[in-house]
Each structure stands twice: as C-alpha cells, then as structure tokens.
Design an enzyme around this catalytic site. Structure first.
Site, short mmCIF file in Angstrom:
data_model
loop_
_atom_site.label_atom_id
_atom_site.label_comp_id
_atom_site.label_asym_id
_atom_site.label_seq_id
_atom_site.Cartn_x
_atom_site.Cartn_y
_atom_site.Cartn_z
N LYS A 1 28.49 67.18 -5.27
CA LYS A 1 28.23 65.29 -5.48
C LYS A 1 28.57 64.85 -4.66
O LYS A 1 27.66 64.23 -4.02
CB LYS A 1 28.57 65.25 -6.89
CG LYS A 1 27.03 65.96 -8.30
CD LYS A 1 27.72 64.89 -9.14
CE LYS A 1 29.29 65.19 -9.79
NZ LYS A 1 29.84 65.94 -10.64
N ARG B 1 27.44 59.65 -17.09
CA ARG B 1 27.30 60.93 -17.20
C ARG B 1 26.76 60.56 -19.01
O ARG B 1 27.39 61.73 -18.67
CB ARG B 1 29.07 60.97 -17.48
CG ARG B 1 29.32 62.47 -15.94
CD ARG B 1 31.15 61.93 -15.67
NE ARG B 1 31.32 63.08 -14.46
CZ ARG B 1 31.60 63.19 -13.86
NH1 ARG B 1 31.48 62.03 -12.95
NH2 ARG B 1 32.33 63.94 -12.97
N ARG C 1 38.90 74.79 -4.18
CA ARG C 1 39.21 73.31 -4.11
C ARG C 1 40.30 72.96 -4.25
O ARG C 1 41.37 72.26 -3.39
CB ARG C 1 38.28 72.27 -3.93
CG ARG C 1 38.60 70.63 -3.93
CD ARG C 1 37.72 69.51 -3.84
NE ARG C 1 37.71 69.24 -6.28
CZ ARG C 1 36.53 68.30 -6.72
NH1 ARG C 1 35.90 67.83 -5.74
NH2 ARG C 1 36.61 68.36 -7.81
N ARG D 1 43.87 69.03 -6.74
CA ARG D 1 43.42 68.20 -7.23
C ARG D 1 44.25 68.51 -9.02
O ARG D 1 43.72 69.15 -8.97
CB ARG D 1 42.51 67.93 -7.68
CG ARG D 1 41.66 66.40 -7.30
CD ARG D 1 39.89 66.19 -6.78
NE ARG D 1 39.61 66.72 -8.26
CZ ARG D 1 38.15 66.16 -8.36
NH1 ARG D 1 37.37 66.13 -7.39
NH2 ARG D 1 37.48 66.17 -9.75
N ARG E 1 35.70 70.68 -18.33
CA ARG E 1 35.07 69.88 -17.25
C ARG E 1 33.13 70.48 -17.82
O ARG E 1 32.83 69.55 -17.95
CB ARG E 1 35.28 70.27 -16.44
CG ARG E 1 36.39 68.49 -16.17
CD ARG E 1 37.23 68.76 -14.99
NE ARG E 1 36.64 68.78 -13.43
CZ ARG E 1 36.44 68.64 -12.84
NH1 ARG E 1 37.75 69.87 -12.09
NH2 ARG E 1 35.90 68.68 -11.55
P1 B4P Z 1 31.92 68.73 -5.73
O1 B4P Z 1 31.06 68.79 -7.14
O2 B4P Z 1 31.30 67.40 -4.94
O3 B4P Z 1 32.98 67.43 -5.97
P2 B4P Z 1 32.97 66.05 -6.82
O4 B4P Z 1 32.68 65.55 -5.98
O5 B4P Z 1 34.44 65.85 -6.90
O6 B4P Z 1 32.46 66.20 -9.09
P3 B4P Z 1 33.79 66.35 -9.93
O7 B4P Z 1 32.62 66.32 -11.03
O8 B4P Z 1 33.89 67.06 -9.95
O9 B4P Z 1 34.67 64.74 -10.03
P4 B4P Z 1 33.83 62.98 -10.79
O10 B4P Z 1 34.49 62.85 -9.55
O11 B4P Z 1 32.69 62.95 -10.39
O12 B4P Z 1 32.83 69.37 -5.12
C1 B4P Z 1 33.63 70.57 -5.25
C2 B4P Z 1 33.85 70.94 -4.38
O13 B4P Z 1 32.29 72.04 -4.09
C3 B4P Z 1 33.90 70.23 -3.43
O14 B4P Z 1 35.38 71.64 -2.49
C4 B4P Z 1 33.09 70.75 -2.31
O15 B4P Z 1 33.98 70.93 -0.86
C5 B4P Z 1 32.63 72.34 -2.50
N1 B4P Z 1 31.02 72.84 -1.98
C6 B4P Z 1 30.41 71.07 -2.17
N2 B4P Z 1 28.80 71.74 -1.55
C7 B4P Z 1 29.50 73.04 -1.62
C8 B4P Z 1 28.21 74.23 -0.80
N3 B4P Z 1 27.28 73.86 -0.26
N4 B4P Z 1 28.59 75.69 -0.48
C9 B4P Z 1 30.08 75.42 -1.12
N5 B4P Z 1 31.22 74.80 -1.37
C10 B4P Z 1 30.67 73.64 -1.49
O16 B4P Z 1 34.97 62.81 -11.40
C11 B4P Z 1 36.23 64.17 -11.81
C12 B4P Z 1 36.89 63.05 -13.18
O17 B4P Z 1 36.54 61.77 -13.81
C13 B4P Z 1 35.61 63.43 -14.54
O18 B4P Z 1 36.27 64.57 -14.57
C14 B4P Z 1 35.93 62.62 -15.17
O19 B4P Z 1 37.42 62.58 -15.76
C15 B4P Z 1 36.55 61.35 -14.70
N6 B4P Z 1 35.39 60.54 -14.47
C16 B4P Z 1 34.02 60.31 -13.42
N7 B4P Z 1 33.17 59.62 -13.49
C17 B4P Z 1 32.61 59.25 -14.74
C18 B4P Z 1 32.10 58.95 -15.98
N8 B4P Z 1 30.81 58.29 -15.42
N9 B4P Z 1 32.04 58.59 -16.92
C19 B4P Z 1 33.07 58.81 -17.88
N10 B4P Z 1 34.51 59.86 -16.79
C20 B4P Z 1 34.07 59.88 -15.45
#
Ligand code: B4P
Length: 201
Positions: free
Chosen positions: A19, A94, A133, A139, A150
């Site tokens: 994402k 979410r 990652r 992280r 998660r």
């Molecule tokens: P991403 O999937 O981009 O990870 P993210 O954006 O950090 O999503 P995540 O759900 O983990 O965290 P968020 O910040 O939203 O990438 C993951 C990895 O994959 C990266 O290393 C990337 O390089 C790699 N990658 C990407 N594309 C690729 C490809 N094509 N091929 C290979 N590798 C690839 O949320 C974090 C925390 O915040 C949650 O757990 C929760 O506690 C809280 N939170 C956030 N929003 C919330 C909400 N709305 N409500 C309640 N809690 C919330």
C-alpha cells in the site's frame, strides 16, 4: 481551462501488500495529498507526542488503534485546505465503524470516494515481504509473531470492507504480485478506466 476534478481515492489491502509503496506513486500521478494513518501514528511515536505515547504499545503489538481516536485524526486532516483537490487515503478506513465515520465527514461536504484500490497478495508473500522489510527498516511491528497477528486483524476487521465497497461499485481489485512497476501499471490502467467518465466530463 476548467479546473481539474477532485479525485478521492483509497488504497486497502493486507499489511505488506504494498500500500505505502504504491500510494507514493498514485499521489505523484494524481497530484493529491497522501493521508496514511500508519505514517501519522509513527511520526507521533517518533516525536514522543501524547498521541504517540497513547498508540505506541498498540502498534508494537499489531493491534488497531481505537476507532474513535483514529476517526478524529482523519476527520481533522480532511478539513485541511489541501484536500480540496482530492486525496489518497492509505490504511484508513480499516474497520466498518471507520467507514461510517468517513462517510459522515465526506457527506457533510457533499463528497464521496471515487475509487477504492484493493491490492491482493496472499499471506505467505506478505509475511515474506514484511520479514524482509524488518531486516532493512527494523519496524517494531515487523516481527513474525506480530506480522501474523496483523494479518489476522486484517481478516477479521478489514476484509469485510471489500464486500462493502464492492456493493457500492467503487472497488478495483488489483493483483499485487510482481514487480513494483508492474503493480503500478495495473493500478493506473484500472484507475484510468474507472475515473475516465469523470475526467472526460
Ligand atoms: P506496504 O504494504 O506498503 O506496508 P505498509 O504501507 O507499511 O502497510 P501496513 O499495513 O504494514 O502498515 P500501516 O502503516 O498502514 O509494504 C510492505 C513491504 O512490502 C515493504 O517493505 C515494501 O518494500 C514491500 N513491497 C511493496 N511492494 C512490493 C512488490 N511489488 N514486490 C515485493 N515487495 C514489495 O499501519 C501500521 C499500524 O498502524 C497498524 O498495524 C495499526 O496498528 C495502526 N493503524 C494504521 N491505520 C489504522 C487505522 N485506520 N485504524 C486503526 N489502526 C491503524
């Protein structure tokens, strides 16, 4: 010249689906602000703000931040002037409760989401990506146990949103497997097709 129409987008998918990675490209292409609740929480944790102190243990454990708190933060963000051209929400809503809160905020200004991009990637692949990652970024919520938790939280609380947005006719499901460029190409093609009537108007 007529003003560019607003583009209000959301990207959802399991943790590790890419994402954040794809969001950075989408905002560049559409010229809209990027609103990532995960980034907002992490920035507050890093800065040691009261909000950061409140959410740090939850995030570390892979739990969701309570809806009430998250809704308040996004509602405030969506009242800023820069979202007048549209926005990309990343990681919010979410839960079903968060969808209803977002609906209320947007409806109060006669706004609505134009498209929801769902990145589809199977569990083994997302776990592998997040473990990779963890080696690079360290992280706190990227340990195997927390990653699995998660994924479970996603299945229970966020997966129902797929049907909900599908019923509204705004869901675009995109295969998230393959190179980052391949996935971006798929997203842009699907978004262009979805938004075409709007941009042509
Ligand atoms: P991403 O999937 O981009 O990870 P993210 O954006 O950090 O999503 P995540 O759900 O983990 O965290 P968020 O910040 O939203 O990438 C993951 C990895 O994959 C990266 O290393 C990337 O390089 C790699 N990658 C990407 N594309 C690729 C490809 N094509 N091929 C290979 N590798 C690839 O949320 C974090 C925390 O915040 C949650 O757990 C929760 O506690 C809280 N939170 C956030 N929003 C919330 C909400 N709305 N409500 C309640 N809690 C919330």
């Amino acid at each position: 010249m007529t003003a560019a129409p607003q583009t209000r987008l959301l990207i959802i998918g399991p943790p590790g689906a890419g994402k954040g990675t794809q969001a950075s490209r989408i905002v560049e292409r559409f010229g809209v602000p990027w609103i990532s609740t995960g980034d907002i929480f992490r920035a507050n944790i890093k800065a040691g703000t009261p909000l950061g102190q409140r959410v740090s243990q939850l995030i570390e454990a892979g739990k969701l931040v309570p809806d009430e708190l998250t809704n308040e933060i996004v509602e405030d963000r969506l009242r800023h002037e820069d979202v007048s051209s549209g926005f990309l929400l990343d990681g919010y809503p979410r839960t079903v409760d968060q969808v209803h809160a977002l609906d209320r905020v947007l409806e109060s200004d006669a706004r609505a989401l134009d498209a929801v991009v769902l990145l589809e990637v199977d569990t083994d692949e997302v776990v592998a990506r997040l473990l990779k990652r963890a080696e690079i970024e360290g992280r706190v919520d990227d340990t195997e146990e927390v990653i699995r938790h998660r994924q479970q939280v996603y299945a229970e609380q966020t997966q129902p949103l797929v049907e909900l947005f599908g019923d509204r006719g705004i869901l675009i499901a995109v295969d998230g497997l393959g190179s980052v460029d391949d996935v971006s190409d798929r997203i842009f093609a699907a978004l262009d097709a979805k938004l075409e009537p709007k941009t042509a108007a």
